[in-house]
Design a protein around this motif. Structure first.
Motif, PDB file in Angstrom:
ATOM      1  N   PHE A  89      33.160  27.303  43.698  1.00 51.24           N
ATOM      2  CA  PHE A  89      32.221  28.193  44.377  1.00 51.24           C
ATOM      3  C   PHE A  89      32.957  28.970  45.471  1.00 51.24           C
ATOM      4  CE2 PHE A  89      28.912  28.784  47.723  1.00 51.24           C
ATOM      5  CZ  PHE A  89      28.115  29.678  47.031  1.00 51.24           C
ATOM      6  N   GLU A  90      33.811  28.275  46.210  1.00 58.61           N
ATOM      7  CA  GLU A  90      34.590  28.926  47.271  1.00 58.61           C
ATOM      8  C   GLU A  90      35.535  29.977  46.698  1.00 58.61           C
ATOM      9  OE1 GLU A  90      36.233  25.416  49.016  1.00 58.61           O
ATOM     10  OE2 GLU A  90      34.489  25.100  50.314  1.00 58.61           O
ATOM     11  N   ASP A  91      36.112  29.721  45.531  1.00 58.51           N
ATOM     12  CA  ASP A  91      36.973  30.722  44.889  1.00 58.51           C
ATOM     13  C   ASP A  91      36.177  31.967  44.506  1.00 58.51           C
ATOM     14  OD1 ASP A  91      39.344  29.318  45.080  1.00 58.51           O
ATOM     15  OD2 ASP A  91      39.205  28.467  43.062  1.00 58.51           O
ATOM     16  N   ALA A  92      34.978  31.760  43.973  1.00 56.20           N
ATOM     17  CA  ALA A  92      34.143  32.908  43.581  1.00 56.20           C
ATOM     18  C   ALA A  92      33.790  33.736  44.818  1.00 56.20           C
ATOM     19  CB  ALA A  92      32.893  32.428  42.860  1.00 56.20           C
ATOM     20  N   LEU A  93      33.398  33.087  45.895  1.00 54.93           N
ATOM     21  CA  LEU A  93      33.057  33.809  47.122  1.00 54.93           C
ATOM     22  C   LEU A  93      34.292  34.428  47.781  1.00 54.93           C
ATOM     23  CD1 LEU A  93      30.402  31.513  48.835  1.00 54.93           C
ATOM     24  CD2 LEU A  93      30.042  33.647  47.599  1.00 54.93           C
ATOM     25  N   GLY A  94      35.401  33.702  47.779  1.00 54.00           N
ATOM     26  CA  GLY A  94      36.635  34.193  48.399  1.00 54.00           C
ATOM     27  C   GLY A  94      37.151  35.458  47.753  1.00 54.00           C
ATOM     28  N   ALA A  95      36.831  35.658  46.514  1.00 52.92           N
ATOM     29  CA  ALA A  95      37.271  36.862  45.800  1.00 52.92           C
ATOM     30  C   ALA A  95      36.718  38.122  46.439  1.00 52.92           C
ATOM     31  CB  ALA A  95      36.837  36.792  44.340  1.00 52.92           C
ATOM     32  N   LEU A  96      35.583  38.020  47.076  1.00 57.87           N
ATOM     33  CA  LEU A  96      34.962  39.183  47.705  1.00 57.87           C
ATOM     34  C   LEU A  96      35.741  39.675  48.919  1.00 57.87           C
ATOM     35  CD1 LEU A  96      31.259  38.008  47.441  1.00 57.87           C
ATOM     36  CD2 LEU A  96      32.476  39.618  45.946  1.00 57.87           C
ATOM     37  N   GLU A  97      36.638  38.847  49.439  1.00 62.05           N
ATOM     38  CA  GLU A  97      37.437  39.206  50.609  1.00 62.05           C
ATOM     39  C   GLU A  97      38.763  39.870  50.239  1.00 62.05           C
ATOM     40  OE1 GLU A  97      37.977  35.455  52.485  1.00 62.05           O
ATOM     41  OE2 GLU A  97      35.870  35.253  53.054  1.00 62.05           O
ATOM     42  N   ILE A  98      39.110  39.871  48.973  1.00 64.75           N
ATOM     43  CA  ILE A  98      40.413  40.385  48.532  1.00 64.75           C
ATOM     44  C   ILE A  98      40.328  41.878  48.260  1.00 64.75           C
ATOM     45  CG2 ILE A  98      42.189  40.248  46.742  1.00 64.75           C
ATOM     46  CD1 ILE A  98      41.360  37.322  46.328  1.00 64.75           C
ATOM     47  N   ARG A  99      41.285  42.603  48.794  1.00 66.29           N
ATOM     48  CA  ARG A  99      41.389  44.029  48.485  1.00 66.29           C
ATOM     49  C   ARG A  99      42.400  44.174  47.351  1.00 66.29           C
ATOM     50  NH1 ARG A  99      44.445  48.145  48.645  1.00 66.29           N
ATOM     51  NH2 ARG A  99      43.697  50.250  48.922  1.00 66.29           N
ATOM     52  N   VAL A 100      41.935  44.614  46.215  1.00 67.42           N
ATOM     53  CA  VAL A 100      42.792  44.797  45.042  1.00 67.42           C
ATOM     54  C   VAL A 100      43.322  46.227  45.079  1.00 67.42           C
ATOM     55  CG1 VAL A 100      42.920  44.737  42.529  1.00 67.42           C
ATOM     56  CG2 VAL A 100      41.403  43.145  43.745  1.00 67.42           C
ATOM     57  N   SER A 101      44.636  46.362  45.180  1.00 64.13           N
ATOM     58  CA  SER A 101      45.249  47.690  45.271  1.00 64.13           C
ATOM     59  C   SER A 101      45.434  48.306  43.888  1.00 64.13           C
ATOM     60  CB  SER A 101      46.612  47.587  45.959  1.00 64.13           C
ATOM     61  OG  SER A 101      47.540  46.924  45.111  1.00 64.13           O
ATOM     62  N   ASP A 102      45.696  49.608  43.886  1.00 62.34           N
ATOM     63  CA  ASP A 102      46.006  50.297  42.625  1.00 62.34           C
ATOM     64  C   ASP A 102      47.252  49.700  41.988  1.00 62.34           C
ATOM     65  OD1 ASP A 102      43.825  51.946  43.019  1.00 62.34           O
ATOM     66  OD2 ASP A 102      45.014  53.607  43.839  1.00 62.34           O
ATOM     67  N   GLU A 103      48.194  49.276  42.814  1.00 61.87           N
ATOM     68  CA  GLU A 103      49.425  48.658  42.294  1.00 61.87           C
ATOM     69  C   GLU A 103      49.099  47.317  41.628  1.00 61.87           C
ATOM     70  OE1 GLU A 103      49.132  49.788  45.543  1.00 61.87           O
ATOM     71  OE2 GLU A 103      50.243  51.643  45.206  1.00 61.87           O
ATOM     72  N   ASP A 104      48.207  46.549  42.253  1.00 63.53           N
ATOM     73  CA  ASP A 104      47.788  45.280  41.649  1.00 63.53           C
ATOM     74  C   ASP A 104      47.156  45.522  40.291  1.00 63.53           C
ATOM     75  OD1 ASP A 104      48.516  43.788  43.948  1.00 63.53           O
ATOM     76  OD2 ASP A 104      46.495  43.923  44.791  1.00 63.53           O
ATOM     77  N   VAL A 105      46.302  46.534  40.206  1.00 62.11           N
ATOM     78  CA  VAL A 105      45.618  46.852  38.947  1.00 62.11           C
ATOM     79  C   VAL A 105      46.635  47.226  37.873  1.00 62.11           C
ATOM     80  CG1 VAL A 105      44.018  48.434  37.801  1.00 62.11           C
ATOM     81  CG2 VAL A 105      43.458  47.521  40.058  1.00 62.11           C
ATOM     82  N   ALA A 106      47.567  48.076  38.221  1.00 57.83           N
ATOM     83  CA  ALA A 106      48.577  48.499  37.244  1.00 57.83           C
ATOM     84  C   ALA A 106      49.391  47.300  36.765  1.00 57.83           C
ATOM     85  CB  ALA A 106      49.499  49.558  37.852  1.00 57.83           C
ATOM     86  N   GLU A 107      49.732  46.422  37.688  1.00 60.97           N
ATOM     87  CA  GLU A 107      50.543  45.254  37.333  1.00 60.97           C
ATOM     88  C   GLU A 107      49.755  44.272  36.464  1.00 60.97           C
ATOM     89  OE1 GLU A 107      53.403  41.987  39.608  1.00 60.97           O
ATOM     90  OE2 GLU A 107      52.289  43.464  40.789  1.00 60.97           O
ATOM     91  N   ILE A 108      48.509  44.019  36.837  1.00 65.64           N
ATOM     92  CA  ILE A 108      47.718  43.037  36.083  1.00 65.64           C
ATOM     93  C   ILE A 108      47.361  43.550  34.692  1.00 65.64           C
ATOM     94  CG2 ILE A 108      45.376  43.689  36.797  1.00 65.64           C
ATOM     95  CD1 ILE A 108      44.799  40.726  37.164  1.00 65.64           C
ATOM     96  N   GLU A 109      47.248  44.856  34.547  1.00 61.94           N
ATOM     97  CA  GLU A 109      46.888  45.436  33.254  1.00 61.94           C
ATOM     98  C   GLU A 109      48.096  45.762  32.395  1.00 61.94           C
ATOM     99  OE1 GLU A 109      44.125  48.613  34.054  1.00 61.94           O
ATOM    100  OE2 GLU A 109      42.611  47.210  34.810  1.00 61.94           O
ATOM    101  N   SER A 110      49.295  45.590  32.913  1.00 62.06           N
ATOM    102  CA  SER A 110      50.509  45.942  32.157  1.00 62.06           C
ATOM    103  C   SER A 110      50.721  45.091  30.916  1.00 62.06           C
ATOM    104  CB  SER A 110      51.742  45.914  33.057  1.00 62.06           C
ATOM    105  OG  SER A 110      51.991  44.605  33.533  1.00 62.06           O
ATOM    106  N   PRO A 111      50.474  43.772  30.961  1.00 58.55           N
ATOM    107  CA  PRO A 111      50.681  43.012  29.725  1.00 58.55           C
ATOM    108  C   PRO A 111      49.607  43.310  28.698  1.00 58.55           C
ATOM    109  CG  PRO A 111      50.431  41.503  31.601  1.00 58.55           C
ATOM    110  CD  PRO A 111      50.170  42.888  32.076  1.00 58.55           C
TER     111      PRO A 111
END
Length: 111
Positions: A89-111
């Motif tokens: 539950f804490e992981d699900a809520l903690g996700a709301l505090e993370i700022r996902v950058s454009d670089e993160d998106v490009a990296e996570i979607e690369s594979p």
């Protein structure tokens, strides 16, 4: 859209303290997960490795970053989460505090 199994039946939920995900009872007995994810193991492992790397860079558990990535996807209204422990539950809520950058998106979607 409501994604089913946003943590890939636990593959994106392994906490560092838990060690190898193959050691969990679910990993050993979940026939659906084996049918869904064992066919493209190399591809799945590549995605998991990238998400793990980015989550470590953010100083967050892998599940938190996986949920954070979902929050920025247009069209997703709510993920279906299976929570049975407080830290999940804490992981699900903690996700709301993370700022996902454009670089993160490009990296996570690369594979």
């Amino acid at each position: 859209m409501i994604p089913w199994s946003p943590l890939a039946r636990g593959l994106l939920a392994v906490r560092a303290a838990d060690g190898d995900s193959a050691s969990t009872v679910r990993a050993q007995t979940d026939k659906t997960a084996n049918a869904l994810y064992d066919r493209n193991k190399a591809q799945d492992d590549a995605v998991i490795a990238v998400v793990q790397k980015i989550s470590e860079r953010h100083g967050r558990p892998i599940a938190q970053f996986a949920f954070a990535w979902l929050t920025i996807r247009s069209g997703i209204s709510a993920p279906i989460v299976g929570i049975s422990k407080l830290h999940q539950f804490e992981d699900a809520l903690g996700a709301l505090e993370i700022r996902v950058s454009d670089e993160d998106v490009a990296e996570i979607e690369s594979p």
